[in-house]
Design a protein around this motif. Structure first.
Motif, PDB file in Angstrom:
ATOM      1  N   GLU A   5      43.919  -3.448  21.098  1.00 14.87           N
ATOM      2  CA  GLU A   5      42.983  -4.404  20.504  1.00 14.87           C
ATOM      3  C   GLU A   5      42.268  -3.780  19.314  1.00 14.87           C
ATOM      4  O   GLU A   5      41.922  -4.477  18.359  1.00 14.87           O
ATOM      5  CB  GLU A   5      41.946  -4.839  21.537  1.00 14.87           C
ATOM      6  N   ALA A   6      42.021  -2.498  19.378  1.00 14.97           N
ATOM      7  CA  ALA A   6      41.253  -1.858  18.318  1.00 14.97           C
ATOM      8  C   ALA A   6      42.048  -1.650  17.064  1.00 14.97           C
ATOM      9  O   ALA A   6      41.495  -1.646  15.971  1.00 14.97           O
ATOM     10  CB  ALA A   6      40.718  -0.518  18.811  1.00 14.97           C
ATOM     11  N   THR A   7      43.333  -1.420  17.118  1.00 14.08           N
ATOM     12  CA  THR A   7      44.120  -1.218  15.901  1.00 14.08           C
ATOM     13  C   THR A   7      44.254  -2.519  15.152  1.00 14.08           C
ATOM     14  O   THR A   7      44.167  -3.609  15.725  1.00 14.08           O
ATOM     15  CB  THR A   7      45.516  -0.664  16.247  1.00 14.08           C
ATOM     16  N   GLU A   8      44.471  -2.426  13.857  1.00 10.97           N
ATOM     17  CA  GLU A   8      44.488  -3.619  13.021  1.00 10.97           C
ATOM     18  C   GLU A   8      45.857  -4.296  12.992  1.00 10.97           C
ATOM     19  O   GLU A   8      45.988  -5.432  12.574  1.00 10.97           O
ATOM     20  CB  GLU A   8      44.067  -3.238  11.602  1.00 10.97           C
ATOM     21  N   ILE A 110      39.567   5.618  18.926  1.00  6.69           N
ATOM     22  CA  ILE A 110      39.306   4.688  20.030  1.00  6.69           C
ATOM     23  C   ILE A 110      39.885   5.220  21.322  1.00  6.69           C
ATOM     24  O   ILE A 110      39.261   5.141  22.379  1.00  6.69           O
ATOM     25  CB  ILE A 110      39.873   3.298  19.687  1.00  6.69           C
ATOM     26  N   GLU A 111      41.098   5.755  21.239  1.00  6.92           N
ATOM     27  CA  GLU A 111      41.738   6.302  22.433  1.00  6.92           C
ATOM     28  C   GLU A 111      40.875   7.384  23.067  1.00  6.92           C
ATOM     29  O   GLU A 111      40.659   7.402  24.279  1.00  6.92           O
ATOM     30  CB  GLU A 111      43.098   6.895  22.039  1.00  6.92           C
ATOM     31  N   ASN A 112      40.339   8.264  22.238  1.00  6.77           N
ATOM     32  CA  ASN A 112      39.570   9.387  22.773  1.00  6.77           C
ATOM     33  C   ASN A 112      38.193   8.968  23.238  1.00  6.77           C
ATOM     34  O   ASN A 112      37.647   9.554  24.166  1.00  6.77           O
ATOM     35  CB  ASN A 112      39.460  10.488  21.714  1.00  6.77           C
ATOM     36  N   ARG A 113      37.608   7.950  22.595  1.00  8.04           N
ATOM     37  CA  ARG A 113      36.305   7.463  23.052  1.00  8.04           C
ATOM     38  C   ARG A 113      36.426   6.778  24.405  1.00  8.04           C
ATOM     39  O   ARG A 113      35.510   6.806  25.214  1.00  8.04           O
ATOM     40  CB  ARG A 113      35.714   6.481  22.035  1.00  8.04           C
ATOM     41  N   GLU A 114      37.623   6.152  24.679  1.00  9.54           N
ATOM     42  CA  GLU A 114      37.796   5.430  25.929  1.00  9.54           C
ATOM     43  C   GLU A 114      38.037   6.356  27.097  1.00  9.54           C
ATOM     44  O   GLU A 114      37.676   6.054  28.217  1.00  9.54           O
ATOM     45  CB  GLU A 114      38.979   4.461  25.810  1.00  9.54           C
ATOM     46  N   ARG A 115      38.623   7.474  26.826  1.00 10.19           N
ATOM     47  CA  ARG A 115      39.028   8.333  27.933  1.00 10.19           C
ATOM     48  C   ARG A 115      38.035   9.474  28.091  1.00 10.19           C
ATOM     49  O   ARG A 115      36.848   9.268  28.033  1.00 10.19           O
ATOM     50  CB  ARG A 115      40.456   8.825  27.698  1.00 10.19           C
ATOM     51  N   GLU A 116      38.473  10.668  28.296  1.00  9.06           N
ATOM     52  CA  GLU A 116      37.544  11.783  28.459  1.00  9.06           C
ATOM     53  C   GLU A 116      36.640  11.842  27.233  1.00  9.06           C
ATOM     54  O   GLU A 116      37.127  11.794  26.106  1.00  9.06           O
ATOM     55  CB  GLU A 116      38.328  13.099  28.605  1.00  9.06           C
ATOM     56  N   ASP A 117      35.341  11.875  27.463  1.00 11.22           N
ATOM     57  CA  ASP A 117      34.407  11.832  26.351  1.00 11.22           C
ATOM     58  C   ASP A 117      34.739  12.890  25.317  1.00 11.22           C
ATOM     59  O   ASP A 117      34.912  14.082  25.650  1.00 11.22           O
ATOM     60  CB  ASP A 117      32.975  12.053  26.859  1.00 11.22           C
ATOM     61  N   MET A 118      34.790  12.456  24.073  1.00  9.08           N
ATOM     62  CA  MET A 118      35.047  13.400  22.990  1.00  9.08           C
ATOM     63  C   MET A 118      33.805  14.240  22.744  1.00  9.08           C
ATOM     64  O   MET A 118      32.684  13.830  23.028  1.00  9.08           O
ATOM     65  CB  MET A 118      35.377  12.644  21.697  1.00  9.08           C
ATOM     66  N   HIS A 119      34.030  15.384  22.178  1.00  5.92           N
ATOM     67  CA  HIS A 119      32.880  16.173  21.743  1.00  5.92           C
ATOM     68  C   HIS A 119      32.281  15.488  20.527  1.00  5.92           C
ATOM     69  O   HIS A 119      32.984  14.910  19.696  1.00  5.92           O
ATOM     70  CB  HIS A 119      33.306  17.602  21.407  1.00  5.92           C
ATOM     71  N   ILE A 120      30.951  15.539  20.419  1.00  3.42           N
ATOM     72  CA  ILE A 120      30.260  14.836  19.341  1.00  3.42           C
ATOM     73  C   ILE A 120      30.738  15.294  17.969  1.00  3.42           C
ATOM     74  O   ILE A 120      30.826  14.510  17.025  1.00  3.42           O
ATOM     75  CB  ILE A 120      28.720  15.028  19.479  1.00  3.42           C
ATOM     76  N   ALA A 121      31.082  16.570  17.843  1.00  3.94           N
ATOM     77  CA  ALA A 121      31.545  17.083  16.549  1.00  3.94           C
ATOM     78  C   ALA A 121      32.850  16.420  16.143  1.00  3.94           C
ATOM     79  O   ALA A 121      33.033  16.021  14.984  1.00  3.94           O
ATOM     80  CB  ALA A 121      31.722  18.599  16.621  1.00  3.94           C
ATOM     81  N   ASP A 122      33.797  16.264  17.103  1.00  7.97           N
ATOM     82  CA  ASP A 122      35.083  15.647  16.787  1.00  7.97           C
ATOM     83  C   ASP A 122      34.907  14.177  16.432  1.00  7.97           C
ATOM     84  O   ASP A 122      35.549  13.661  15.514  1.00  7.97           O
ATOM     85  CB  ASP A 122      36.033  15.784  17.986  1.00  7.97           C
ATOM     86  N   LEU A 143      34.514  -2.218  13.801  1.00  5.12           N
ATOM     87  CA  LEU A 143      35.722  -1.812  14.518  1.00  5.12           C
ATOM     88  C   LEU A 143      35.388  -1.276  15.907  1.00  5.12           C
ATOM     89  O   LEU A 143      36.066  -1.587  16.890  1.00  5.12           O
ATOM     90  CB  LEU A 143      36.468  -0.756  13.699  1.00  5.12           C
ATOM     91  N   PHE A 144      34.297  -0.522  15.989  1.00  4.34           N
ATOM     92  CA  PHE A 144      33.945   0.106  17.272  1.00  4.34           C
ATOM     93  C   PHE A 144      32.759  -0.587  17.951  1.00  4.34           C
ATOM     94  O   PHE A 144      32.273  -0.109  18.965  1.00  4.34           O
ATOM     95  CB  PHE A 144      33.628   1.589  17.047  1.00  4.34           C
ATOM     96  N   LYS A 145      32.307  -1.693  17.356  1.00  3.32           N
ATOM     97  CA  LYS A 145      31.221  -2.480  17.931  1.00  3.32           C
ATOM     98  C   LYS A 145      29.978  -1.625  18.191  1.00  3.32           C
ATOM     99  O   LYS A 145      29.428  -1.605  19.286  1.00  3.32           O
ATOM    100  CB  LYS A 145      31.687  -3.156  19.224  1.00  3.32           C
ATOM    101  N   ILE A 146      29.581  -0.914  17.161  1.00  2.00           N
ATOM    102  CA  ILE A 146      28.382  -0.082  17.229  1.00  2.00           C
ATOM    103  C   ILE A 146      27.517  -0.379  16.007  1.00  2.00           C
ATOM    104  O   ILE A 146      28.016  -0.864  14.989  1.00  2.00           O
ATOM    105  CB  ILE A 146      28.737   1.428  17.259  1.00  2.00           C
ATOM    106  N   PRO A 147      26.194  -0.111  16.064  1.00  2.97           N
ATOM    107  CA  PRO A 147      25.330  -0.346  14.900  1.00  2.97           C
ATOM    108  C   PRO A 147      25.734   0.536  13.716  1.00  2.97           C
ATOM    109  O   PRO A 147      26.229   1.661  13.893  1.00  2.97           O
ATOM    110  CB  PRO A 147      23.932   0.019  15.414  1.00  2.97           C
ATOM    111  N   GLU A 148      25.489   0.039  12.526  1.00  7.23           N
ATOM    112  CA  GLU A 148      25.834   0.812  11.324  1.00  7.23           C
ATOM    113  C   GLU A 148      25.077   2.126  11.264  1.00  7.23           C
ATOM    114  O   GLU A 148      25.593   3.129  10.767  1.00  7.23           O
ATOM    115  CB  GLU A 148      25.556  -0.019  10.064  1.00  7.23           C
ATOM    116  N   VAL A 149      23.815   2.135  11.772  1.00  4.52           N
ATOM    117  CA  VAL A 149      23.035   3.361  11.701  1.00  4.52           C
ATOM    118  C   VAL A 149      23.681   4.470  12.526  1.00  4.52           C
ATOM    119  O   VAL A 149      23.578   5.653  12.181  1.00  4.52           O
ATOM    120  CB  VAL A 149      21.583   3.105  12.164  1.00  4.52           C
ATOM    121  N   VAL A 150      24.390   4.106  13.597  1.00 11.66           N
ATOM    122  CA  VAL A 150      25.085   5.111  14.407  1.00 11.66           C
ATOM    123  C   VAL A 150      26.187   5.757  13.580  1.00 11.66           C
ATOM    124  O   VAL A 150      26.404   6.975  13.644  1.00 11.66           O
ATOM    125  CB  VAL A 150      25.650   4.484  15.691  1.00 11.66           C
TER     126      VAL A 150
END
Length: 681
Positions: A5-8, A110-122, A143-150
Motif C-alpha cells: 500500500e505504501a509504494t506508489e 516502510i518495511e523497516n518501520r513496520e517490523r523491528e523498530d529501526m534505529h532513529i539514525a537510520d 506517504l507515512f501519515k505523519i506530521p510534517e514537523v516530524v
C-alpha cells in the motif's frame, strides 16, 4: 499500512527468483546490524518464505541479472545463514516484488518501520535520501501519515556529522544530545562542540546547547524577542537558529542582538510619539523597566473619569475573560491529578494575558490636568514578558523647583527670624536629606524585625486621632481615618547612593518576599489576611509600618524618628559608611581634613590638605570607610520637645485652673511655631 500500500506503483506481480541473484541493496535504509537471525532462519527452513522480499534491478553492478534487496534485510540474512549451514542451496526460489529504484527507498523505509523498530539514525537518513531524490516534506509526511514537523525534525537529525551519526547508531550519543548538536548546521561546529565536551556533565543536552548558542539570545526568554517577533526580526535580515524540537513557537536563538535591540527601540520610539501627542512635555522609552530610575521622578495628580456605557461593557467583557482564565487556572491548581507542565504553562499564560488586557483597558480612564501635563512626561517601556507599559505623569526632580516653605504671616516670629542673618549650617539641606534618608532606611529595616515595637509605633500615631478629645482640640470628621504613605520614593530621590545601602537591600529583599506572597487582586486581600497565621500577619504588619516611617529632614535638628531609633537601639554605623560619593564629595576640603583629623590623625589630615578636593575625598574614603565615624546629623539622637495640645484635666488638678489656661496658651504659641518650622513629610 502494508509495504504494498505504501509504494506508489504496485502493478508488478510477485516473482520467484534464485537466491544466487540476490544481494543487499545500498538503498536499504537499515544500517544497524539486525538481531534474531537464527530463530528466523529456523522458521524459514520449517515453513518456507511466507513474506516476499522487495527488490530492484542493480544497475551498474556488472551483472544486469542481479537484484538488490531493499526491504527484507533480516530475511535475506536468514537465507544466507541457511546457505552457510548447507540447509538450502543457492538455487533456492525466493518470492520477490520488483520495484524501481525510486520506489525502493520508500519501500525499505516502510518495511523497516513496520517490523523491528529501526534505529532513529537510520530512519532520519532514510528521510534525507528521499528528499535528495526530489520528494518534498509534504509528500513524505503524507506517504507515512505523519506530521510534517516530524519529517523536518528527522531531516535535522540526519544533518549530524557522519561520525556523530555513527555514534548515535552505536548508542554512544543519545537522541537528546543529538537534538542539541543539530542546532549547529555545520558539521565542523557539531564535532568541535562534542569533542570539547570531555566531561560527562559537559555532554548534558543543556550544556551542549549553551556551548553552541553562547553568544546568542534565547527567544523564549527574551522580552525584546517577544515584543519584536521572530518574523519581523527575520524580515529585517536577522538570522534565527531554529529549535525544531521545541513545541514553543518562540523557540530559537537570535544571532544579531544589535539588530533586535534596534528594531525594539524603533517601535518604542514610534509608540512614545503617540503618547507624546497626548500633551506631555516629554516622553522617553526604555527596553526594560528600571524601577530605580522611575522612582527618582515625582508625580502629578490624576483623576479617574467615569467610563462610557460602551467602555463599561468592553471592560466587563475583559474582566469576565480575566476571571474565567483565573478560575480555570485555580481549578488546575486544585486538581490532585498528575501535573501537566504544558497545560499549566498555557493556563498561566492565558491568565496573565487576560489580566494585562483588563489592566491596560482600565488605564484609559485615568486623566490628568492639561496644564499639569505640560510640566510632566511619560516612560514607555517593556515588562519582562515583552508587553508595552506606560508610566504617565512623571516629573523630573531637577526640573521641579525646590521645596519652599510657605511665607509666614507678616509680624510673626518666623518672619522676623528670616530677616536676621543666618549662620551657615555645618551640613546643607541636600546633604542633610541624603544622610537622614539613610537614617530612615536603617530605622525601617530594624523596625520591620520588631512586630511588637511596630505595633506600639502605629498605636502611638493612631491613639491621638481616636482619642481626639484627650489629645487635641481639633475634630476629624471621619469615623476612622489613617492616612498612610511610604517613604520609598523619597529615600531614593534624596540619596542617589541608596541602592548600595545595606538597609535598602534588606528592605527591598523583604518587599520582594512579601510581594510574592500577597494576592494579586485587591479584593482578595482581606480574605487572604484572615487565613494567615499570626506569624505571617505580625511580620507583614511590622514591614508595612516600617515602610511608612519618614525621618528625612533638611536640617540637623531633633526629629521624631529618633524616638523609634532610640527604642530599637539602632546602630547607624552598621548601615552608613563615610564614602566619597556618600559624604566627602558633598563637603568642603577643610571639612574633610577636620573629619580625618578627628577620626584618624592630624598628620593624615595634613596630607589631605595638600591634595585636590577629589583626591582628598578619595583618600578620606580609604582611611575611614570602616572607621564607624558618623556625621553630626546621624549622631544627633534628640527627640523634639513634647508639646501639649489641648486642655488636660490632670494639669488642672496639679497646677490649678489658671496654670492650666497659661499652659494652653503657651502650647498654642509653640504649636504654631513648630508647624511653621517643620517641613512636610
Amino acid at each position: 499500512m502494508s509495504k504494498i500500500e505504501a509504494t506508489e506503483a504496485v502493478a508488478q506481480r510477485i516473482e520467484y527468483v534464485a537466491f544466487s541473484r540476490l544481494m543487499p541493496s545500498p538503498l536499504n535504509v537499515r544500517k544497524k546490524s539486525t538481531s534474531g537471525i537464527e530463530a528466523l532462519a529456523q522458521t524459514i527452513h520449517e515453513r518456507g518464505m511466507i513474506q516476499n522480499l522487495v527488490v530492484h534491478d542493480m544497475k551498474g553492478s556488472g551483472n544486469a541479472s542481479r537484484l538488490g534487496v531493499c526491504a527484507g534485510q533480516r530475511r535475506l540474512a536468514a537465507l544466507d545463514l541457511l546457505i552457510e549451514q548447507g540447509r538450502i542451496t543457492k538455487d533456492y526460489q525466493v518470492p520477490v516484488l520488483i520495484v524501481s529504484e525510486g520506489e525502493a527507498l520508500a519501500a525499505s523505509l516502510i518495511e523497516n518501520r513496520e517490523r523491528e523498530d529501526m534505529h532513529i539514525a537510520d530512519e532520519c537518513v532514510a528521510f534525507r535520501l528521499l528528499t535528495e531524490e526530489g520528494r518534498s516534506v509534504a509528500h513524505i509526511a503524507a506517504l507515512f501519515k505523519i506530521p510534517e514537523v516530524v519529517v523536518r525534525r528527522a531531516l535535522k537529525i540526519a544533518n549530524l556529522a557522519p561520525a556523530l551519526l555513527d555514534l548515535l547508531r552505536e548508542d554512544r550519543l543519545d537522541f537528546e544530545q543529538a537534538k542539541a548538536l543539530v542546532l549547529a548546521d555545520d558539521h565542523a561546529t557539531q564535532e568541535r562542540v562534542w569533542h570539547e565536551a570531555v566531561n560527562a556533565w559537559q555532554r548534558r543536552p543543556a550544556e551542549l546547547r549553551a556551548a553552541i548558542t553562547r553568544e546568542e539570545i534565547d527567544a523564549r526568554d527574551s522580552a525584546l524577542a517577544r515584543f519584536v517577533g521572530l518574523d519581523a526580526y527575520e524580515a529585517a535580515g536577522g538570522r534565527v537558529r531554529r529549535d525544531l524540537f521545541s513545541a514553543d513557537e518562540h523557540a530559537g536563538y537570535i544571532e544579531d542582538a544589535e539588530l533586535l535591540h534596534r528594531l525594539a527601540t524603533e517601535r518604542l520610539i514610534a509608540l512614545s510619539q503617540t503618547v507624546a501627542a497626548e500633551g506631555w512635555q516629554w516622553t522617553e522609552c526604555r527596553t526594560r523597566y528600571d524601577a530605580m530610575e522611575i522612582m527618582r521622578h515625582g508625580r502629578i495628580a490624576s483623576t479617574t473619569r467615569k467610563p462610557t456605557k460602551k467602555e463599561e461593557s468592553e471592560l466587563a467583557e475583559l474582566s469576565a475573560a480575566r476571571d474565567a482564565a483565573q478560575a480555570e487556572l485555580d481549578a488546575y491548581y486544585d486538581d490532585d491529578s498528575e501535573p501537566d507542565e504544558t497545560l499549566q504553562e498555557r493556563l498561566e499564560g492565558t491568565a496573565t494575558a487576560a489580566t494585562y488586557a483588563a489592566d491596560q483597558y482600565a488605564e484609559r480612564f485615568e486623566t490628568f490636568d492639561p496644564e499639569a501635563m505640560k510640566q510632566a512626561g511619560a516612560f514607555v517601556y517593556l515588562d519582562d514578558e515583552g508587553r508595552v507599559c506606560i508610566e504617565r505623569g512623571l516629573v523630573r526632580r531637577e526640573a521641579t523647583p525646590g521645596a519652599q516653605a510657605s511665607a509666614p504671616p507678616v509680624g510673626s516670629a518666623m518672619a522676623n527670624a528670616a530677616r536676621a542673618p543666618k549662620e551657615r549650617p555645618l551640613h546643607g539641606e541636600k546633604l542633610c536629606r541624603r544622610l537622614t534618608a539613610h537614617r530612615t532606611a536603617a530605622v525601617q529595616i530594624e523596625l520591620a524585625q520588631q512586630p511588637g515595637v511596630a505595633l506600639a509605633v502605629l498605636m502611638q500615631r493612631m491613639i491621638p486621632v481616636v482619642f481626639d478629645d484627650v489629645y487635641a482640640r481639633s475634630y476629624i470628621d471621619h469615623a476612622v481615618k489613617i492616612e498612610l504613605h511610604t517613604s520609598r520614593d523619597a529615600l531614593v530621590s534624596n540619596a542617589d547612593d541608596m541602592a548600595g545601602s545595606v538597609a535598602w537591600k534588606a528592605l527591598e529583599g523583604e518587599r520582594a518576599k512579601w510581594a510574592r506572597m500577597l494576592p494579586r487582586r485587591a479584593e482578595e486581600l482581606l480574605p487572604w489576611l484572615l487565613e494567615q497565621g499570626e506569624d505571617v500577619t505580625s511580620n507583614l504588619f511590622a514591614f508595612c509600618v516600617a515602610a511608612t516611617v519618614d525621618g528625612i529632614s533638611s536640617a540637623d535638628r531633633p526629629h521624631a524618628v529618633n524616638e523609634v531609633a532610640n527604642t530599637l537601639a539602632v546602630d547607624l554605623s552598621r548601615y552608613w559608611k563615610p564614602t566619597r560619593g556618600g559624604y566627602f564629595a558633598h563637603v568642603a576640603k577643610d571639612r574633610i581634613a577636620a573629619v580625618v583629623s578627628e577620626s584618624v590623625s592630624p598628620q593624615v589630615a595634613g596630607e589631605l590638605r595638600g591634595m585636590k578636593k577629589d583626591d582628598a575625598a578619595a583618600a578620606a574614603e580609604l582611611r575611614m570607610t570602616d572607621s564607624g565615624w558618623l556625621p553630626e546629623v546621624l549622631r544627633n539622637r534628640e527627640v523634639p520637645e513634647r508639646v501639649t495640645y489641648g486642655y488636660r484635666e490632670d494639669a488642672d488638678e496639679e497646677n490649678g485652673a489658671d496654670a492650666g489656661t497659661e499652659a494652653d496658651e503657651l502650647s498654642e504659641t509653640q504649636a504654631g511655631s513648630n508647624e511653621e518650622d517643620d517641613e512636610p513629610h
